[in-house]
Each structure stands twice: as structure tokens, then as C-alpha cells.
Write an enzyme that holds these catalytic residues in place. Structure first.
Site, PDB file in Angstrom:
ATOM      1  N   GLU A  32      -9.185 -10.436  -8.358  1.00 38.51           N
ATOM      2  CA  GLU A  32      -8.241  -9.358  -8.054  1.00 38.51           C
ATOM      3  C   GLU A  32      -7.005  -9.442  -8.947  1.00 38.51           C
ATOM      4  O   GLU A  32      -6.430  -8.419  -9.332  1.00 38.51           O
ATOM      5  CB  GLU A  32      -7.854  -9.403  -6.577  1.00 38.51           C
ATOM      6  CG  GLU A  32      -9.036  -9.056  -5.662  1.00 38.51           C
ATOM      7  CD  GLU A  32      -8.667  -9.074  -4.186  1.00 38.51           C
ATOM      8  OE1 GLU A  32      -7.502  -9.353  -3.844  1.00 38.51           O
ATOM      9  OE2 GLU A  32      -9.569  -8.783  -3.362  1.00 38.51           O
ATOM     10  N   TYR A  35     -12.195  -1.841  -3.645  1.00 35.26           N
ATOM     11  CA  TYR A  35     -12.726  -2.016  -2.291  1.00 35.26           C
ATOM     12  C   TYR A  35     -14.252  -1.860  -2.233  1.00 35.26           C
ATOM     13  O   TYR A  35     -14.807  -1.531  -1.175  1.00 35.26           O
ATOM     14  CB  TYR A  35     -12.032  -1.043  -1.331  1.00 35.26           C
ATOM     15  CG  TYR A  35     -10.665  -1.535  -0.868  1.00 35.26           C
ATOM     16  CD1 TYR A  35     -10.551  -2.706  -0.097  1.00 35.26           C
ATOM     17  CD2 TYR A  35      -9.503  -0.861  -1.186  1.00 35.26           C
ATOM     18  CE1 TYR A  35      -9.316  -3.164   0.335  1.00 35.26           C
ATOM     19  CE2 TYR A  35      -8.251  -1.325  -0.754  1.00 35.26           C
ATOM     20  CZ  TYR A  35      -8.170  -2.479   0.009  1.00 35.26           C
ATOM     21  OH  TYR A  35      -6.947  -2.932   0.439  1.00 35.26           O
ATOM     22  N   LYS A  70       0.827  -1.209   0.000  1.00 39.21           N
ATOM     23  CA  LYS A  70       0.000   0.000   0.000  1.00 39.21           C
ATOM     24  C   LYS A  70       0.865   1.266   0.000  1.00 39.21           C
ATOM     25  O   LYS A  70       2.081   1.214   0.264  1.00 39.21           O
ATOM     26  CB  LYS A  70      -0.948  -0.050   1.213  1.00 39.21           C
ATOM     27  CG  LYS A  70      -1.963  -1.203   1.120  1.00 39.21           C
ATOM     28  CD  LYS A  70      -2.964  -1.176   2.271  1.00 39.21           C
ATOM     29  CE  LYS A  70      -3.986  -2.301   2.127  1.00 39.21           C
ATOM     30  NZ  LYS A  70      -4.985  -2.287   3.235  1.00 39.21           N
ATOM     31  N   HIS A  91      -2.020  -5.564   1.329  1.00 40.27           N
ATOM     32  CA  HIS A  91      -3.323  -6.195   1.089  1.00 40.27           C
ATOM     33  C   HIS A  91      -3.076  -7.607   0.604  1.00 40.27           C
ATOM     34  O   HIS A  91      -2.134  -7.859  -0.137  1.00 40.27           O
ATOM     35  CB  HIS A  91      -4.113  -5.449   0.009  1.00 40.27           C
ATOM     36  CG  HIS A  91      -5.185  -6.298  -0.615  1.00 40.27           C
ATOM     37  ND1 HIS A  91      -6.417  -6.470  -0.026  1.00 40.27           N
ATOM     38  CD2 HIS A  91      -5.184  -7.085  -1.728  1.00 40.27           C
ATOM     39  CE1 HIS A  91      -7.134  -7.311  -0.769  1.00 40.27           C
ATOM     40  NE2 HIS A  91      -6.407  -7.683  -1.809  1.00 40.27           N
ATOM     41  N   ASN A 102      -2.010   0.152   6.764  1.00 44.27           N
ATOM     42  CA  ASN A 102      -1.500  -1.133   7.241  1.00 44.27           C
ATOM     43  C   ASN A 102      -0.635  -1.889   6.233  1.00 44.27           C
ATOM     44  O   ASN A 102      -0.557  -3.119   6.264  1.00 44.27           O
ATOM     45  CB  ASN A 102      -2.645  -1.995   7.782  1.00 44.27           C
ATOM     46  CG  ASN A 102      -3.674  -2.347   6.722  1.00 44.27           C
ATOM     47  OD1 ASN A 102      -3.553  -1.918   5.578  1.00 44.27           O
ATOM     48  ND2 ASN A 102      -4.659  -3.130   7.101  1.00 44.27           N
TER      49      ASN A 102
END
Ligand code: ATP
Ligand code: MG
Length: 140
Positions: A128, A51, A11, A117, A114
Site C-alpha cells: 500500500e 480495495y 478518507k 484507513h 469511517n
């Protein structure tokens, strides 16, 4: 155990902090092969679509803003039980609850920022992976 593929993202927080290389190494050190990898930046529409499952959640708008703030790395990882194995080495969503030595314990700031993913099922992994890569880009 079955050989699986999963979609992994580093991320924007971890890319900006200069941790992308360490995280890719972490995957390889834990038996996950990188079959595709690209650095890219998500548009707002792409982040919203990726998302979409969380669209009704209170954190959704902040999440898509975060995910578009800078470049990400997207990669396809392959190995035994790769979907669950990858999630296990990422650690808990909230780094405060992540086990020692996991990517989120090492590199994440908080439950939103965080670091990484990972797909949560083989079925979602297939969707994905197709979100980021064409079949010809998967160099198994
Ligand atoms: P990811 O789907 O990114 O791999 P995950 O499966 O561990 O993470 P999800 O529940 O799918 O967690 O949430 C997606 C992402 O939304 C989280 O990784 C995090 O960036 C953000 N997020 C989740 N819960 C919260 C929350 N309570 N507050 C803020 N952000 C959150
Ligand atoms: Mg998730």
C-alpha cells in the site's frame, strides 16, 4: 518492539469535514511519525485496485464510489508496532463499536464513511505504501 511503517489514509468524508489536520495531529500525539504525506484524489480505477480484496463484497461498489467522491490524504506513519498501533488508535471499522477517543469514534459517520484507513499487516503495508509513494518520497 519493531519499528514498522504503515499506510494510512484520511478518507473523503473526514477531509471534506475539515478534520484532516486534527487526525494528523492525533497520529503525532500517539507516537506515530509522518514520513510521507500527500493530498490526492483517487480515480475510479485506483479505488477499485486499492480495495480489490473486497471486490466480491456487497459494499464494494458503494465503497469505491465513496472513496472517489473527493480528495483524500495518504500518509506513511512510522513507529513501534506501527501497523497494529495505528489500527488501535483508528478504532473499530464500525464507529458505533469504536472505543472512546479513537479516530473513528471522534470523526466517522457510519461503517462505510469511517474517516480513515490503515494497513492490516506489515506485508500489506509495504504494497500500500508503494501504491502511493516512491522510495524517494519517504523521508524517514
Ligand atoms: P480499512 O481497510 O479502510 O482500513 P478496515 O480494515 O477496518 O478498514 P475492511 O473490512 O478492510 O475494514 O473494510 C474496508 C472498508 O470498507 C471499511 O473501512 C469501510 O469503509 C467499508 N466497509 C466495510 N464493511 C462494510 C459494510 N458492511 N458496509 C459498508 N461499508 C463497509
Ligand atoms: Mg481493511
Amino acid at each position: 518492539m519493531a519499528i514498522e511503517r504503515t499506510l494510512s489514509m484520511i478518507k473523503p468524508d473526514a477531509v471534506a469535514a475539515g478534520n484532516a489536520g486534527n487526525i494528523l495531529q492525533h497520529f503525532e500525539d500517539n507516537g506515530l511519525r509522518i514520513v510521507a504525506c500527500k493530498k490526492t484524489r483517487l480515480s475510479l480505477a485506483q479505488a477499485q485496485a486499492f480495495y480489490a480484496v473486497h471486490a466480491a463484497r456487497p459494499f464494494y461498489n458503494d465503497l469505491v464510489t465513496f472513496m472517489t467522491e473527493g480528495p483524500i490524504f495518504a500518509q506513511v506513519l512510522e513507529g513501534e508496532n506501527a501497523v497494529a498501533h495505528h489500527r488501535s488508535i483508528m478504532g473499530a471499522t464500525n464507529p458505533a463499536q469504536a472505543d472512546e477517543g479513537t479516530i473513528r469514534k471522534l470523526y466517522a459517520s457510519n461503517i462505510e464513511r469511517n474517516a480513515c484507513h490503515g494497513s492490516d499487516s506489515v506485508e500489506n503495508a509495504a504494497g500500500e505504501i508503494a501504491f502511493f509513494f516512491s522510495g524517494a518520497e519517504l523521508l524517514g
